[in-house]
Design an enzyme around this catalytic site. Structure first.
Site, short mmCIF file in Angstrom:
data_model
loop_
_atom_site.label_atom_id
_atom_site.label_comp_id
_atom_site.label_asym_id
_atom_site.label_seq_id
_atom_site.Cartn_x
_atom_site.Cartn_y
_atom_site.Cartn_z
CB THR A 127 -50.22 9.28 75.89
OG1 THR A 127 -51.16 8.24 76.43
CG2 THR A 127 -51.12 9.99 74.84
CB ILE A 168 -50.17 26.21 76.90
CG1 ILE A 168 -51.21 25.29 77.26
CG2 ILE A 168 -48.93 25.76 77.83
CD1 ILE A 168 -51.10 23.79 76.64
CG PHE A 183 -44.14 17.63 80.92
CD1 PHE A 183 -44.22 16.24 81.06
CD2 PHE A 183 -42.86 18.33 81.27
CE1 PHE A 183 -43.01 15.59 81.36
CE2 PHE A 183 -41.89 17.64 81.54
CZ PHE A 183 -41.72 15.94 81.52
CB ALA A 184 -48.52 22.39 79.80
CB ALA A 185 -51.37 18.09 78.25
N GLY A 194 -51.09 21.57 88.68
CA GLY A 194 -50.00 21.40 89.16
C GLY A 194 -49.86 22.05 90.39
CG ASN A 247 -50.46 2.39 82.73
OD1 ASN A 247 -50.66 2.15 81.41
ND2 ASN A 247 -51.71 2.72 83.34
CE1 TYR A 295 -53.85 12.97 77.53
CE2 TYR A 295 -54.00 10.50 77.53
CZ TYR A 295 -53.39 11.72 77.65
OH TYR A 295 -51.91 11.73 78.25
CE1 TYR A 350 -45.97 10.85 90.02
CE2 TYR A 350 -47.28 10.04 88.10
CZ TYR A 350 -46.24 9.78 89.19
OH TYR A 350 -45.99 8.51 89.50
N1 UDP Z 1 -58.49 0.87 87.35
C1 UDP Z 1 -59.29 0.07 88.07
N2 UDP Z 1 -59.71 0.85 89.31
C2 UDP Z 1 -59.37 2.17 89.63
C3 UDP Z 1 -58.63 2.79 88.54
C4 UDP Z 1 -58.27 2.24 87.59
O1 UDP Z 1 -59.74 -1.06 88.14
O2 UDP Z 1 -59.75 2.56 90.75
C5 UDP Z 1 -58.16 0.06 85.97
C6 UDP Z 1 -58.44 0.81 84.86
O3 UDP Z 1 -59.52 0.24 84.45
C7 UDP Z 1 -57.20 0.36 83.84
C8 UDP Z 1 -56.01 0.22 84.98
O4 UDP Z 1 -56.69 0.37 86.28
O5 UDP Z 1 -57.46 -0.88 83.35
C9 UDP Z 1 -55.08 1.18 85.01
O6 UDP Z 1 -55.83 2.79 84.93
P1 UDP Z 1 -55.26 4.02 85.20
O7 UDP Z 1 -56.40 4.98 85.29
O8 UDP Z 1 -54.13 3.97 86.22
O9 UDP Z 1 -54.37 4.14 83.90
P2 UDP Z 1 -54.62 4.30 82.29
O10 UDP Z 1 -54.23 3.01 81.78
O11 UDP Z 1 -56.14 4.17 82.05
O12 UDP Z 1 -53.78 5.33 81.61
#
Ligand code: UDP
Length: 328
Positions: A116, A51, A72-74, A36, A169, A140, A11
């Site tokens: 992250t 990797i 980026f690969a992870a 990907g 995010n 992670y 992405y």
């Molecule tokens: N979330 C949610 N419903 C979903 C997916 C995510 O309520 O279907 C919430 C999740 O619990 C978090 C926020 O949305 O509080 C962002 O989640 P996401 O997975 O997008 O990113 P993260 O912050 O985990 O990297």
């Protein structure tokens, strides 16, 4: 510049690789295509490799002789990392060390790392600065933080310089290049809610409504994928002109709740859909909001898509065009 982009079919990687190719760089994507998409790197050179395959990585780097690497690969699924920590350390730490070693072997001295906000864990205070305490809540986040430390120590001992970019995010799509978010399974909030608006899923789930936040749902800092890509280009420029290594948060400094995101998707799509309140998702901090002052001051980074509406609208447009992701 000759740049190897690992995970460049994913992405954020595909948007960044395309941006750098368009500005005249010579790009080689290294991607195992496990997550990907070949469609996302059309017209770019692609080496299909893992990797974790040390010899192959060494061979690819030896032949291409990159002047810079964007890594980026992870593996990036938090829940999966909790179930299978070793796989995460093997990929995100072991695999990353394979890349680093191969780059040192060809005297590549510029390394941009995809890190992250998960390195922080449950924040004591927001907004988070790069100096905030790092206590990852899951393998992670740990694996990303550990590799940042590998980079810091390597930079001390060699001529390698690095920039580590801690994304908040990532969201939205690069409509100009028709690149968007297509994960299987999809765990991220915005594409999941959009799938409901498109009628592909029966209802949106809100994970947790009892957080200590204004509306009880988690607050996140959503940042547009093309703004993230631009930060990689700026980080490369910094190191290429002899700038110091560094760690930077990338966010909009603006927290939005899960409920607000769901409402925004309804507004942008013009569609109503059922929303269910569900239990908390394990490991989710209540609030993650970045301070990106350092990236702005030192990289000259200025996000262009600050509004949630802008971000959601671009994602909506891409998913409408591609209801089954890159398959359509
Ligand atoms: N979330 C949610 N419903 C979903 C997916 C995510 O309520 O279907 C919430 C999740 O619990 C978090 C926020 O949305 O509080 C962002 O989640 P996401 O997975 O997008 O990113 P993260 O912050 O985990 O990297």
């Amino acid at each position: 510049m000759r740049i190897i982009v690992t995970g460049g079919a994913g992405y954020i990687g595909s948007v960044t690789a395309r941006m750098l190719a368009k500005s005249g760089n010579e790009i080689l994507i290294l991607d195992d295509l496990s997550k990907g998409h070949r469609e996302a790197v059309k017209g770019l050179d692609l080496a299909v490799a893992q990797i974790g395959d040390k010899n192959k990585v060494k061979q690819v780097c030896g032949e291409f002789a990159p002047q810079a690497c964007i890594h980026f690969a992870a593996k990036s699924l938090v829940a999966e990392s909790v179930e299978n920590p070793l796989a995460y350390f093997q990929a995100n730490l072991g695999g990353s060390m394979n890349i680093l070693e191969a780059l040192l072997g060809v005297e590549c001295k510029v390394f941009i790392f995809s890190s992250t906000a998960a390195v922080y864990g449950e924040p004591k205070d927001v907004p988070l600065t790069e100096d905030s305490e790092t206590r990852p809540l899951n393998p992670y986040g740990s694996s990303k933080l550990m590799f940042e430390q590998v980079l810091e120590q390597t930079a001390r001992a060699t001529e390698m310089k690095f920039v580590s970019l801690r994304y908040f995010n990532a969201a939205g799509a690069d409509l100009e290049n028709d690149l968007g978010e297509d994960h299987h399974p999809e765990t991220h909030l915005i594409p999941r809610v959009i799938a409901v608006a498109l009628g592909k899923e029966p209802c949106a789930n809100i994970y947790g409504t009892d957080y200590p936040t204004p509306d009880g749902t988690c607050v996140r800092d959503y940042i547009h994928v093309t703004d993230l890509a631009a930060a990689h280009a700026l980080a490369l420029e910094r190191l290429a002109r002899g700038g110091e290594s560094g760690i930077y948060n990338l966010g909009n400094e603006n927290g939005r709740s899960v409920r607000e995101v769901v409402e925004e998707v309804k507004k942008v799509s013009g569609r109503d859909f059922p929303v269910k309140e569900a239990p908390r998702r394990p490991g989710d901090p209540a609030v993650l909001v970045a301070s990106s002052k350092r990236a702005k001051a030192e990289l000259g980074w200025e996000p262009k898509h600050e509004s949630l509406e802008d971000i959601v609208r671009s994602a909506w447009e891409w998913h409408k065009r591609h209801p089954d992701g890159y398959l359509t």
